[in-house]
Scaffold this motif. Structure first.
Motif, PDB file in Angstrom:
ATOM      1  N   SER A   1       0.857  -1.175   0.000  1.00 29.89           N
ATOM      2  CA  SER A   1       0.000   0.000   0.000  1.00 29.89           C
ATOM      3  C   SER A   1       0.900   1.234   0.000  1.00 29.89           C
ATOM      4  O   SER A   1       1.755   1.377   0.873  1.00 29.89           O
ATOM      5  N   CYS A   2       0.714   2.084  -0.992  1.00 31.74           N
ATOM      6  CA  CYS A   2       1.571   3.270  -1.132  1.00 31.74           C
ATOM      7  C   CYS A   2       0.718   4.420  -1.641  1.00 31.74           C
ATOM      8  O   CYS A   2       0.018   4.282  -2.647  1.00 31.74           O
ATOM      9  N   SER A   3       0.773   5.543  -0.944  1.00 31.97           N
ATOM     10  CA  SER A   3       0.005   6.703  -1.373  1.00 31.97           C
ATOM     11  C   SER A   3       0.535   7.229  -2.704  1.00 31.97           C
ATOM     12  O   SER A   3       1.711   7.037  -3.039  1.00 31.97           O
ATOM     13  N   ASP A   4      -0.328   7.901  -3.445  1.00 37.10           N
ATOM     14  CA  ASP A   4       0.112   8.512  -4.698  1.00 37.10           C
ATOM     15  C   ASP A   4       1.198   9.555  -4.444  1.00 37.10           C
ATOM     16  O   ASP A   4       2.125   9.707  -5.244  1.00 37.10           O
ATOM     17  N   ALA A   5       1.093  10.273  -3.321  1.00 41.33           N
ATOM     18  CA  ALA A   5       2.099  11.296  -3.014  1.00 41.33           C
ATOM     19  C   ALA A   5       3.473  10.656  -2.802  1.00 41.33           C
ATOM     20  O   ALA A   5       4.486  11.154  -3.313  1.00 41.33           O
ATOM     21  N   ALA A   6       3.510   9.546  -2.070  1.00 39.16           N
ATOM     22  CA  ALA A   6       4.788   8.861  -1.847  1.00 39.16           C
ATOM     23  C   ALA A   6       5.316   8.286  -3.149  1.00 39.16           C
ATOM     24  O   ALA A   6       6.508   8.399  -3.452  1.00 39.16           O
ATOM     25  N   ALA A   7       4.442   7.662  -3.943  1.00 37.24           N
ATOM     26  CA  ALA A   7       4.867   7.086  -5.218  1.00 37.24           C
ATOM     27  C   ALA A   7       5.389   8.168  -6.154  1.00 37.24           C
ATOM     28  O   ALA A   7       6.396   7.972  -6.842  1.00 37.24           O
ATOM     29  N   ALA A   8       4.724   9.328  -6.174  1.00 35.89           N
ATOM     30  CA  ALA A   8       5.168  10.427  -7.041  1.00 35.89           C
ATOM     31  C   ALA A   8       6.540  10.930  -6.609  1.00 35.89           C
ATOM     32  O   ALA A   8       7.399  11.232  -7.445  1.00 35.89           O
ATOM     33  N   ALA A   9       6.767  11.017  -5.303  1.00 35.37           N
ATOM     34  CA  ALA A   9       8.067  11.473  -4.805  1.00 35.37           C
ATOM     35  C   ALA A   9       9.162  10.474  -5.150  1.00 35.37           C
ATOM     36  O   ALA A   9      10.261  10.861  -5.559  1.00 35.37           O
ATOM     37  N   VAL A  10       8.865   9.187  -5.016  1.00 31.59           N
ATOM     38  CA  VAL A  10       9.855   8.157  -5.351  1.00 31.59           C
ATOM     39  C   VAL A  10      10.117   8.153  -6.848  1.00 31.59           C
ATOM     40  O   VAL A  10      11.265   8.013  -7.279  1.00 31.59           O
ATOM     41  N   LEU A  11       9.074   8.326  -7.655  1.00 32.39           N
ATOM     42  CA  LEU A  11       9.239   8.394  -9.108  1.00 32.39           C
ATOM     43  C   LEU A  11      10.145   9.567  -9.487  1.00 32.39           C
ATOM     44  O   LEU A  11      11.081   9.405 -10.286  1.00 32.39           O
ATOM     45  N   ALA A  12       9.899  10.727  -8.909  1.00 32.44           N
ATOM     46  CA  ALA A  12      10.722  11.902  -9.224  1.00 32.44           C
ATOM     47  C   ALA A  12      12.175  11.671  -8.818  1.00 32.44           C
ATOM     48  O   ALA A  12      13.100  11.990  -9.567  1.00 32.44           O
ATOM     49  N   SER A  13      12.375  11.098  -7.642  1.00 31.58           N
ATOM     50  CA  SER A  13      13.732  10.838  -7.159  1.00 31.58           C
ATOM     51  C   SER A  13      14.430   9.783  -8.013  1.00 31.58           C
ATOM     52  O   SER A  13      15.600   9.946  -8.393  1.00 31.58           O
ATOM     53  N   ALA A  14      13.721   8.699  -8.332  1.00 28.65           N
ATOM     54  CA  ALA A  14      14.310   7.628  -9.146  1.00 28.65           C
ATOM     55  C   ALA A  14      14.660   8.128 -10.540  1.00 28.65           C
ATOM     56  O   ALA A  14      15.668   7.715 -11.120  1.00 28.65           O
ATOM     57  N   THR A  15      13.857   9.015 -11.068  1.00 31.17           N
ATOM     58  CA  THR A  15      14.129   9.584 -12.392  1.00 31.17           C
ATOM     59  C   THR A  15      15.334  10.515 -12.329  1.00 31.17           C
ATOM     60  O   THR A  15      16.229  10.445 -13.174  1.00 31.17           O
ATOM     61  N   ALA A  16      15.372  11.363 -11.296  1.00 28.17           N
ATOM     62  CA  ALA A  16      16.464  12.334 -11.174  1.00 28.17           C
ATOM     63  C   ALA A  16      17.805  11.664 -10.898  1.00 28.17           C
ATOM     64  O   ALA A  16      18.831  12.093 -11.413  1.00 28.17           O
ATOM     65  N   MET A  17      17.797  10.612 -10.105  1.00 25.43           N
ATOM     66  CA  MET A  17      19.051   9.964  -9.715  1.00 25.43           C
ATOM     67  C   MET A  17      19.338   8.699 -10.511  1.00 25.43           C
ATOM     68  O   MET A  17      20.321   8.005 -10.250  1.00 25.43           O
ATOM     69  N   GLY A  18      18.489   8.392 -11.478  1.00 31.22           N
ATOM     70  CA  GLY A  18      18.574   7.120 -12.179  1.00 31.22           C
ATOM     71  C   GLY A  18      19.902   6.808 -12.825  1.00 31.22           C
ATOM     72  O   GLY A  18      20.442   5.719 -12.639  1.00 31.22           O
ATOM     73  N   VAL A  19      20.452   7.741 -13.571  1.00 32.01           N
ATOM     74  CA  VAL A  19      21.710   7.473 -14.284  1.00 32.01           C
ATOM     75  C   VAL A  19      22.815   7.157 -13.288  1.00 32.01           C
ATOM     76  O   VAL A  19      23.539   6.164 -13.426  1.00 32.01           O
ATOM     77  N   GLN A  20      22.936   7.974 -12.244  1.00 32.64           N
ATOM     78  CA  GLN A  20      23.972   7.745 -11.240  1.00 32.64           C
ATOM     79  C   GLN A  20      23.720   6.442 -10.488  1.00 32.64           C
ATOM     80  O   GLN A  20      24.644   5.665 -10.247  1.00 32.64           O
ATOM     81  N   ALA A  21      22.458   6.180 -10.117  1.00 32.74           N
ATOM     82  CA  ALA A  21      22.132   4.958  -9.376  1.00 32.74           C
ATOM     83  C   ALA A  21      22.429   3.711 -10.208  1.00 32.74           C
ATOM     84  O   ALA A  21      22.928   2.715  -9.687  1.00 32.74           O
ATOM     85  N   ARG A  22      22.146   3.774 -11.509  1.00 35.69           N
ATOM     86  CA  ARG A  22      22.447   2.621 -12.373  1.00 35.69           C
ATOM     87  C   ARG A  22      23.958   2.433 -12.512  1.00 35.69           C
ATOM     88  O   ARG A  22      24.453   1.311 -12.515  1.00 35.69           O
TER      89      ARG A  22
END
Length: 194
Positions: free
Chosen positions: A137-158
């Motif tokens: 169970s995950c709120s849309d607000a939490a999912a949106a924040a994780v999506l934004a963070s994963a997108t912003a940090m994706g290249v470095q994280a990969r």
């Protein structure tokens, strides 16, 4: 980056719910290279590092490498609950999300580290839910924040091996599914599990 402190408590509670419901510590997870025991060990190893960063305190682990830690012993649910409470408390004040903090040897924006905490709760919560065939169970607000963070940090994280390659998810998919895809997870869990 914004202050997402209000999202941490519910995400931590959901992580704890799914973690304690996993039927076996030896079960595979959706997080590449980790069974449940290994993923719990990961959370228990890095939790104090993240808490210290949020509190702006120094931290030195008793074991230098995560792989050398054996933190999933009797009583691990109590330890994980205590640690997640401490993490939520460390990032509760608005000032915990401002300026820079030290995480290990790196100096990072505090908001980035706060979002890393939220990502740990949500993404690894999903990994653990996947291990037992349940849902997170995950709120849309939490999912949106994780999506934004994963997108912003994706290249470095990969590049660091933290995320896998992006899994293409339809734009019409839920925010959580899109966050999972951005972090290299396949939200169609049956494709990976069983």
């Amino acid at each position: 980056m914004s202050d997402h402190s209000a999202l941490l408590g519910p995400a931590a509670a959901e992580l704890l719910r799914v973690a304690t419901a996993v039927p076996s510590l030896d079960a595979r997870t959706a997080c590449a290279g980790y069974d449940v025991r290994g993923l719990l060990n990961h959370l228990l190893y890095w939790g104090p590092w993240l808490t210290a960063a949020g509190r702006r305190e120094p931290y030195a682990a008793s074991v230098a490498e995560e792989a050398d830690a054996a933190l999933v012993q009797d009583g691990w649910p109590t330890l994980l609950a205590k640690q997640t409470d401490e993490l939520v408390a460390a990032f509760a004040p608005p000032e915990a999300w401002t300026g820079t903090v030290t995480l290990g040897s790196a100096e990072l924006p505090a908001a980035v580290v706060g979002d890393m905490v939220l990502g740990e709760f949500v993404l690894h919560g999903w990994d653990l839910a996947w291990a037992s065939g349940s849902t997170l169970s995950c709120s849309d607000a939490a999912a949106a924040a994780v999506l934004a963070s994963a997108t912003a940090m994706g290249v470095q994280a990969r590049s660091m091996g933290v995320y896998g390659e992006v899994v293409q998810v339809p734009e019409t998919a839920s925010l959580l599914d899109r966050a999972l895809g951005a972090s290299g997870r396949d939200p169609s869990s049956d494709a990976v599990q069983r």
